[in-house]
Design an enzyme around this catalytic site. Structure first.
Site, mmCIF file in Angstrom:
data_model
loop_
_atom_site.group_PDB
_atom_site.id
_atom_site.type_symbol
_atom_site.label_atom_id
_atom_site.label_comp_id
_atom_site.label_asym_id
_atom_site.label_seq_id
_atom_site.Cartn_x
_atom_site.Cartn_y
_atom_site.Cartn_z
ATOM 1 N N TYR A 165 0.847 -1.186 0.000
ATOM 2 C CA TYR A 165 0.000 0.000 0.000
ATOM 3 C C TYR A 165 0.881 1.234 0.000
ATOM 4 O O TYR A 165 1.940 1.234 -0.623
ATOM 5 C CB TYR A 165 -0.997 -0.050 1.169
ATOM 6 N N ARG A 218 -9.284 10.910 -7.716
ATOM 7 C CA ARG A 218 -8.399 11.574 -6.739
ATOM 8 C C ARG A 218 -7.587 10.501 -6.004
ATOM 9 O O ARG A 218 -7.826 10.202 -4.859
ATOM 10 C CB ARG A 218 -9.232 12.392 -5.748
ATOM 11 N N LYS A 236 -6.303 -2.187 -0.909
ATOM 12 C CA LYS A 236 -7.148 -2.105 0.284
ATOM 13 C C LYS A 236 -7.704 -3.472 0.669
ATOM 14 O O LYS A 236 -7.750 -3.845 1.842
ATOM 15 C CB LYS A 236 -8.302 -1.127 0.045
ATOM 16 N N GLU A 308 -13.719 4.898 -2.293
ATOM 17 C CA GLU A 308 -12.287 5.179 -2.142
ATOM 18 C C GLU A 308 -11.814 6.143 -3.221
ATOM 19 O O GLU A 308 -12.015 5.908 -4.426
ATOM 20 C CB GLU A 308 -11.504 3.864 -2.239
ATOM 21 N N ASP A 309 -11.204 7.245 -2.810
ATOM 22 C CA ASP A 309 -10.521 8.177 -3.708
ATOM 23 C C ASP A 309 -11.425 8.763 -4.795
ATOM 24 O O ASP A 309 -11.026 8.896 -5.953
ATOM 25 C CB ASP A 309 -9.289 7.514 -4.331
ATOM 26 N N ASP A 331 -13.823 5.891 3.028
ATOM 27 C CA ASP A 331 -12.627 5.760 3.857
ATOM 28 C C ASP A 331 -11.852 7.063 3.935
ATOM 29 O O ASP A 331 -11.249 7.369 4.960
ATOM 30 C CB ASP A 331 -11.742 4.639 3.302
ATOM 31 N N ASP A 332 -11.846 7.841 2.868
ATOM 32 C CA ASP A 332 -11.107 9.111 2.882
ATOM 33 C C ASP A 332 -11.736 10.111 3.847
ATOM 34 O O ASP A 332 -11.033 10.905 4.474
ATOM 35 C CB ASP A 332 -11.073 9.712 1.470
ATOM 36 N N ASN A 473 -0.512 11.801 1.553
ATOM 37 C CA ASN A 473 0.187 10.687 0.917
ATOM 38 C C ASN A 473 0.462 11.019 -0.548
ATOM 39 O O ASN A 473 -0.274 11.774 -1.161
ATOM 40 C CB ASN A 473 -0.679 9.421 0.979
#
Length: 617
Positions: A165, A218, A236, A308-309, A331-332, A473
């Site tokens: 990851y 993103r 993930k 996610e993202d 999750d973000d 990140n």
């Protein structure tokens, strides 16, 4: 006439007969599609090519244009067993297993224990100079020997996590078109509109419990990577298994390809996604809606979907739209928030203060920052017994146009308005630091150097133990390094980052930076939802997850300045988080698994996947 080897057991004959029956049923369906042509089972068996074996299914006689049936055997033995990552053990097959499953001669004669295989893999991985090479090697291991992959990852999680990851997965996504080997997960594009339910049914596993989905807009701090964002769901879900104990077969990675606005990718001849600009508006929303409806129809009410993202403009509204009808979380927004709150609770335990005693200043007011701010406010509200609106006044945020304050209310997005308090305008982050005198800095900007020497020294001048969370990140986007945070605060900062940093030597002491990694939260969150049979996710469940995480920081960890527990204990941590989340789900009336297990912690641990090899009959 069917001829069987004498060594085959009665069970194999039974499986063959079942497969044959299925074959006749499938052939009947195919005949309907072909029209009046003869069935392959009705063909003259004497038709062969160059005197070879009977061409029963017509593959040899077919031209390139002719459609043939892709028949496959259903009994896993021989080469097929070696090619199935779920069951392949490589050199781990015993001699008895090799005889029984027709493997003798297909493998070198030596037998390796799983532990010896693990050592061999580690020695090979450690020989690679490049992190991306290690990522590719691990993904290839996952494709050929699933259990060995997870054993390596579980037993050496701190060493392997950066390769599976963050930060390596960011580079892997950027180069996904080049390193792509075999499909993993489902690729749902605009071409599949109207057919998404059929696409889900193409997935070989029908008992799916967790889906991680992205549209690639993103990815980490790297921006729009389109379909190449698939590396995120794959990574993930590997962590869901390794850290949270979910069986791999329960997990489904999905990327939704609606195009990309990344010009470099659109001009890249190796780009594997749709070469068009991103869909927006009704075209985008209808595809997402079809996907969410199909997921529920195929897998039921209790399948967990983790967003996610997604870009800010979609992340908040999709979460708001589907959180009342599906078991979903982002999750973000929520996972990041819970892991940060867990670290803050542990940090104030070290300083002997409370969450409500701090003044918070965020660099960045996007989905991650807003999610973190809201969960902190919720905790303050409960801790201090004040209204949520009052609790929010402890939190300040700076975006690209300066401090969020009341004079900007007319131009702010809805999720930012709750943090636009009464205050004079501040043009940038350094000015806000001088005026607000924060005790906690939280960075979600993806801008390296945002927490400069001057800012860190300024904060250290008015608080004894500044809390510095540089969360962006990958490592190259972090607001400051661990060394900078400690150096410019004379070693007094309590520091954590989104991606890992090496230990720092200062004044004869070794400081081990904490990593505010979402992997502390989402695996346990998912396991908790599953063991409770939850049908919805609510914010109170993330509050419980954060508190459970903070409780896993030992006295020894606190004395070393750590605000997160060591990752070597991650499975134990995930079990405790799962138990806390499940308990809250039962309390809120969202759990459907009845009766409730007496000991949720023991039950969570008992449900965890083990990567140890199984013996085969």
């Amino acid at each position: 006439m069917l001829v069987f080897r004498s060594r085959r057991s009665a069970s194999c004959l039974h499986l063959f007969l079942i497969a044959s029956a299925r074959g006749f049923a499938m052939e009947s369906q195919l005949k309907d599609m072909r029209g009046d042509g003869p069935s392959v089972l009705e063909k003259d068996p004497g038709a062969t090519i160059a005197g070879g074996v009977h061409d029963t299914y017509g593959e040899d006689a077919a031209t390139v244009e002719r459609i043939v049936t892709p028949w496959a055997r259903t009994v896993a033995s021989g080469v097929e067993l070696l090619r199935d990552p779920r069951y392949n053990k490589g050199l781990g097959f015993t001699l008895a297993e090799r005889d029984h499953h027709y493997l003798r001669g297909l493998l070198p004669p030596v037998h390796f224990s799983q532990e010896l295989q693990e050592e061999r893999i580690l020695e090979d991985l450690r020989s690679y100079p490049d992190q991306l090479q290690k990522y590719v090697a691990l993904m290839e291991l996952q494709e050929r020997n699933e259990r060995l992959f997870y054993k390596v990852l579980i037993d050496h999680v701190e060493e392997m996590l950066p390769f599976v990851y963050t930060p390596t997965v960011g580079e892997a996504c950027q180069k996904y078109g080049l390193i792509y080997r075999r499909p993993r997960g489902l690729y749902i594009s605009l071409n599949e509109k109207g057919k998404i339910l059929d696409v889900l049914r193409n997935w070989p596993e029908h008992n799916v419990h967790v889906i991680v989905v992205t549209d690639g807009e993103r990815i980490l701090g790297l921006g729009d990577l389109g379909i190449q964002g698939m590396g995120i769901p794959v990574g993930k879900l590997a962590l869901y298994t390794a850290l949270g104990g979910l069986r791999p077969s329960l997990c489904l990675p999905v990327v939704i390809d609606v195009g990309t606005n990344n010009k470099d990718l659109l001009n890249d001849r190796f780009y594997i996604g749709l070469k068009r600009e991103r869909a927006t508006g009704e075209e985008y929303d209808s595809l997402i809606d079809e996907f969410m409806s199909a997921v529920k129809q195929e897998y039921g009410e209790r399948v967990l979907v983790q967003f996610e993202d997604f870009a800010n403009q979609n992340a908040f509204r999709l979460l708001a739209k589907y959180s009342t009808t599906h078991l979903v979380f982002n999750d973000d927004i929520q996972g990041t928030a819970a892991v940060v709150l867990g670290g803050l609770i542990a940090a104030v335990n070290i300083t002997g203060t409370k969450i409500s005693d701090q003044t918070y200043l965020f660099a960045g007011a996007g989905e991650a920052g807003s999610g973190i701010a809201e969960i902190i406010a919720m905790h303050i509200s409960k801790e201090s017994n004040v209204e949520l609106e009052e609790a929010r006044k402890k939190i300040w945020m700076v975006d690209s146009k300066g401090l969020l304050e009341s004079s900007r209310l007319g131009s702010l997005q809805e999720y930012k308005k709750r943090y636009a308090h009464e205050h004079e305008s501040c043009p940038d982050f350094p000015a806000a630091v001088k005026q607000l005198k924060p005790t906690v800095l939280i960075g979600t900007t993806s801008k390296k150097g945002m927490f400069s020497k001057e800012i860190l020294e300024e904060v250290a001048s008015f608080t004894e133990r500044p809390i510095v969370l540089a969360l962006s990140n990958p490592t190259s986007k972090s607001e400051c390094t661990a060394e900078e945070a400690l150096k410019y605060t004379q070693g007094r900062a309590l520091f954590a980052s989104g991606s890992p940093f090496s230990p720092v030597e200062m004044n004869g002491k070794t400081f081990t930076p904490g990593q505010a990694n979402n992997a502390y939260i989402f695996p346990g969150m998912g396991l908790g939802c599953i063991i409770a049979g939850a049908i919805r996710v609510q914010d109170e469940m993330f509050l419980e997850a954060a508190r459970a995480l903070a409780h896993q920081v030992s006295k020894e960890d606190s004395e070393r300045g750590l605000i997160y527990p060591p990752f070597t204990h991650i499975r134990k941590i995930s079990a405790h988080i799962a138990a806390a989340v499940a308990a809250k789900a039962y309390e809120l009336g969202l759990a459907t698994r009845i009766p409730r297990p007496t000991d949720l912690l023991s039950y969570a641990q008992s449900c965890m996947y083990s990567p140890l090899y199984r013996m085969y009959r």
